[in-house]
Design an enzyme around this catalytic site. Structure first.
Site, short mmCIF file in Angstrom:
data_model
loop_
_atom_site.label_atom_id
_atom_site.label_comp_id
_atom_site.label_asym_id
_atom_site.label_seq_id
_atom_site.Cartn_x
_atom_site.Cartn_y
_atom_site.Cartn_z
N THR A 10 0.82 -1.22 0.00
CA THR A 10 0.00 0.00 0.00
C THR A 10 0.86 1.27 0.00
O THR A 10 0.33 2.37 -0.08
CB THR A 10 -0.92 0.04 1.25
N GLN A 12 4.26 3.78 -1.38
CA GLN A 12 4.68 4.29 -2.70
C GLN A 12 5.32 3.19 -3.55
O GLN A 12 4.89 2.90 -4.68
CB GLN A 12 5.69 5.43 -2.52
N GLN A 81 8.38 1.36 9.01
CA GLN A 81 8.09 2.73 9.47
C GLN A 81 9.17 3.54 8.76
O GLN A 81 10.35 3.49 9.14
CB GLN A 81 8.19 2.81 10.99
N SER A 123 18.49 1.32 2.75
CA SER A 123 18.36 2.75 2.49
C SER A 123 19.71 3.49 2.56
O SER A 123 20.58 3.15 3.37
CB SER A 123 17.43 3.34 3.55
N GLU A 125 20.01 6.12 3.96
CA GLU A 125 20.09 6.71 5.30
C GLU A 125 21.10 5.96 6.17
O GLU A 125 21.56 6.48 7.18
CB GLU A 125 18.72 6.69 5.97
N TYR A 147 15.79 5.54 12.55
CA TYR A 147 15.43 4.88 11.28
C TYR A 147 16.67 4.31 10.61
O TYR A 147 16.70 3.14 10.20
CB TYR A 147 14.71 5.87 10.36
N HIS A 177 13.88 8.08 -3.60
CA HIS A 177 13.14 8.02 -4.86
C HIS A 177 11.71 8.49 -4.61
O HIS A 177 11.10 8.15 -3.60
CB HIS A 177 13.23 6.65 -5.51
P1 NAP Z 1 5.94 4.00 2.51
O1 NAP Z 1 5.20 4.68 1.39
O2 NAP Z 1 6.03 4.67 3.84
O3 NAP Z 1 5.24 2.55 2.71
C1 NAP Z 1 5.50 1.78 3.84
C2 NAP Z 1 4.62 0.54 3.80
O4 NAP Z 1 4.90 -0.28 4.94
C3 NAP Z 1 3.12 0.81 3.81
O5 NAP Z 1 2.48 -0.07 2.91
C4 NAP Z 1 2.74 0.45 5.24
O6 NAP Z 1 1.39 0.03 5.39
C5 NAP Z 1 3.66 -0.73 5.48
N1 NAP Z 1 3.84 -1.07 6.90
C6 NAP Z 1 4.23 -0.27 7.91
N2 NAP Z 1 4.28 -0.95 9.07
C7 NAP Z 1 3.91 -2.22 8.78
C8 NAP Z 1 3.76 -3.40 9.57
N3 NAP Z 1 3.98 -3.41 10.88
N4 NAP Z 1 3.38 -4.54 8.94
C9 NAP Z 1 3.12 -4.56 7.62
N5 NAP Z 1 3.20 -3.47 6.83
C10 NAP Z 1 3.61 -2.31 7.41
O7 NAP Z 1 7.41 3.64 2.05
P2 NAP Z 1 8.09 3.64 0.58
O8 NAP Z 1 8.59 5.01 0.28
O9 NAP Z 1 7.18 2.95 -0.36
O10 NAP Z 1 9.37 2.75 0.86
C11 NAP Z 1 9.34 1.33 0.76
C12 NAP Z 1 10.48 0.73 1.56
O11 NAP Z 1 11.72 1.22 1.03
C13 NAP Z 1 10.51 1.09 3.04
O12 NAP Z 1 11.06 -0.01 3.72
C14 NAP Z 1 11.46 2.27 3.12
O13 NAP Z 1 12.02 2.36 4.41
C15 NAP Z 1 12.47 1.86 2.07
N6 NAP Z 1 13.19 2.94 1.39
C16 NAP Z 1 12.50 3.96 0.80
C17 NAP Z 1 13.18 4.93 0.08
C18 NAP Z 1 12.45 6.05 -0.61
O14 NAP Z 1 13.11 7.02 -1.01
N7 NAP Z 1 11.14 5.93 -0.82
C19 NAP Z 1 14.58 4.86 -0.03
C20 NAP Z 1 15.26 3.78 0.57
C21 NAP Z 1 14.54 2.82 1.27
P3 NAP Z 1 0.18 1.10 5.71
O15 NAP Z 1 -0.31 1.56 4.36
O16 NAP Z 1 -0.78 0.24 6.44
O17 NAP Z 1 0.76 2.21 6.53
O1 F7E Z 2 13.90 14.58 3.80
C1 F7E Z 2 15.02 18.05 4.48
C2 F7E Z 2 15.29 17.03 5.56
O2 F7E Z 2 11.87 13.44 4.68
C3 F7E Z 2 14.89 14.92 2.87
C4 F7E Z 2 12.70 8.25 3.26
O3 F7E Z 2 12.05 7.68 2.14
O4 F7E Z 2 14.63 8.77 1.94
C5 F7E Z 2 13.65 9.34 2.79
O5 F7E Z 2 14.27 9.93 3.94
C6 F7E Z 2 15.68 16.15 3.36
C7 F7E Z 2 16.18 16.05 4.80
O6 F7E Z 2 13.54 12.17 3.22
C8 F7E Z 2 11.80 19.54 5.25
O7 F7E Z 2 15.91 17.62 6.70
C9 F7E Z 2 13.79 20.23 4.74
O8 F7E Z 2 17.51 16.48 4.86
O9 F7E Z 2 12.07 13.84 2.19
P1 F7E Z 2 12.74 13.52 3.48
P2 F7E Z 2 14.75 11.45 3.98
O10 F7E Z 2 14.81 11.82 5.41
O11 F7E Z 2 15.96 11.63 3.16
C10 F7E Z 2 15.45 7.75 2.56
C11 F7E Z 2 16.41 7.24 1.52
C12 F7E Z 2 14.64 6.70 3.22
O12 F7E Z 2 15.05 5.55 3.30
C13 F7E Z 2 13.44 7.16 4.01
O13 F7E Z 2 12.54 6.07 4.22
O14 F7E Z 2 14.83 17.27 3.31
N1 F7E Z 2 13.82 18.88 4.74
N2 F7E Z 2 12.57 20.67 5.06
C14 F7E Z 2 12.61 18.42 5.04
N3 F7E Z 2 12.14 17.16 5.14
C15 F7E Z 2 10.83 17.01 5.44
N4 F7E Z 2 10.32 15.75 5.51
N5 F7E Z 2 10.01 18.08 5.67
C16 F7E Z 2 10.45 19.37 5.59
O15 F7E Z 2 9.69 20.31 5.80
#
Ligand code: NAP
Ligand code: F7E
Length: 322
Positions: A10, A12, A81, A123, A125, A147, A177
């Protein structure tokens, strides 16, 4: 027809991955946790083509039962999370889901269906206070948030199950992404949604935190292909997935506002509420390993991504205004 189990369907990435796998002819199983309201907005358009099954990363038994009953060929563990600021307020929950949840999924595979191929959503991160620039698979980790710390555990437990139990397990170290389906609290979507609100007269300012931090941003639709490619190789490995470019949050603002003919300096207000206790200042990856071994390259540029997201938010909010 191969079967893929996607946790976090569910979210992104889950929604793009499900679309991608359906096009490849997979039977797609989407694992969702029980909630009192429906959270299927991102997969509504493909809901009749996927099978939704209940499971939760907190609950070991539910994961074992799923493996026993469905015996998926591939498991994509995307559930987490995933919002970094929340991890300071809820570090224990973040550890339970984002760290131990990975071990529970791997245990379920080991006990019930060790033939399954496993993808872990790691990630950038994990690199945090970066030890080298650009970051690659061998760069040491220095996470800067609960995280990031949880993701380091998820990464190493994946490597450990590969080495200890001979599982086909891969860790994809994905840099940020984005897409029109990004959660509203992440900075890119907050900006494009804010720009659309301002353009449509629904708001007159956008409050953000640190504009100086730099990220390597790509398009989520491109990145899910890399996840799949990792599970199609002869041997499992870990891969950095990124564009190799880095840009300031300020530059993202500039591009998004100028796409609708506005100057971000007239609207963006820096608000200390959005600063973090510890920041990741600079992320930029080296995509060479993914390119050479998987043949993967990103297709959508940052300029195209910004325009796609602003246009989608204008359309989405425009419909609400009418
Ligand atoms: P997202 O939109 O926050 O989606 C997170 C998903 O995890 C949701 O479907 C959520 O369900 C589910 N979830 C949370 N807690 C759960 C639990 N206890 N049991 C089962 N499902 C649970 O994240 P995303 O951006 O698609 O990212 C996907 C994965 O890639 C994550 O692990 C994230 O940490 C990692 N990641 C993301 C990025 C990025 O830039 N997007 C980069 C590097 C790594 P609900 O809909 O019920 O909340
Ligand atoms: O922040 C700055 C903030 O929350 C990016 C997740 O998908 O990517 C994501 O984590 C930057 C940070 O993403 C605001 O301080 C400024 O430096 O979009 P973000 P993130 O923290 O990089 C990684 C790869 C993951 O794995 C994570 O799951 O933007 N920033 N002003 C802000 N950030 C937010 N959220 N809100 C602001 O107002």
């Amino acid at each position: 027809m191969p079967t893929a189990l996607v946790s976090g369907i569910t979210g992104q990435d889950g929604s793009y991955l499900a679309e991608f796998l359906l096009k490849k002819g997979y039977r797609v199983l989407g694992m969702v946790r029980r909630s009192s309201t429906v959270t299927f907005g991102r997969i509504e358009h493909i809901q009749d083509q996927i099978e939704i099954i209940q499971g939760d990363l907190h609950d070991q038994g539910s994961l074992v039962s799923i493996m026993e009953e469905y015996r998926p060929d591939e498991v994509y563990n995307l559930a987490a999370q995933s919002f970094v600021p929340t991890s300071w307020n809820q570090p224990v929950l973040t550890g339970e889901v984002t760290a131990l949840g990975v071990a529970r999924m791997l245990e379920a595979i080991r006990l019930a269906h060790p033939k399954a191929r496993f993808y872990q959503a790691s990630s950038s991160e994990m690199f945090g206070k970066v030890r080298e620039v650009p970051q690659k698979e061998s760069t040491p980790f220095y996470p800067r948030s609960p995280y990031g710390v949880a993701k380091v555990y998820g990464h190493w437990i994946t490597v450990n199950y590969r080495e200890s139990h001979d599982l086909y397990a891969c860790s994809g170290i994905l840099f940020n992404h984005e897409s029109p389906r990004r959660g509203l609290e992440f900075v890119t979507r907050k900006i494009t949604h804010g720009v659309a609100r301002i353009k449509l007269g629904l708001a007159d300012e956008l409050r953000l935190g640190n504009l100086d931090s730099r990220r390597d941003w790509g398009f989520a639709g491109d990145y899910v292909e890399a996840m799949w490619l990792m599970l199609q190789q002869d041997t499992p490995d870990d891969y950095v997935v990124c564009t190799g470019e880095t840009h300031e949050v300020r530059e993202f603002c500039e591009a998004a506002f100028s796409h609708v003919g506005l100057d971000y300096r007239d609207y963006v207000v820096q608000d200390p509420r959005f600063y973090r206790p510890a920041e990741v200042d600079l992320l930029v990856g080296d995509p060479a390993h993914a390119k050479n071994k998987l043949g993967w390259v990103p297709r959508v540029s940052l300029a195209e991504l910004v325009q796609m997201m602003v246009d989608a938010d204008l359309q989405y909010l425009g419909r609400e205004v009418l």
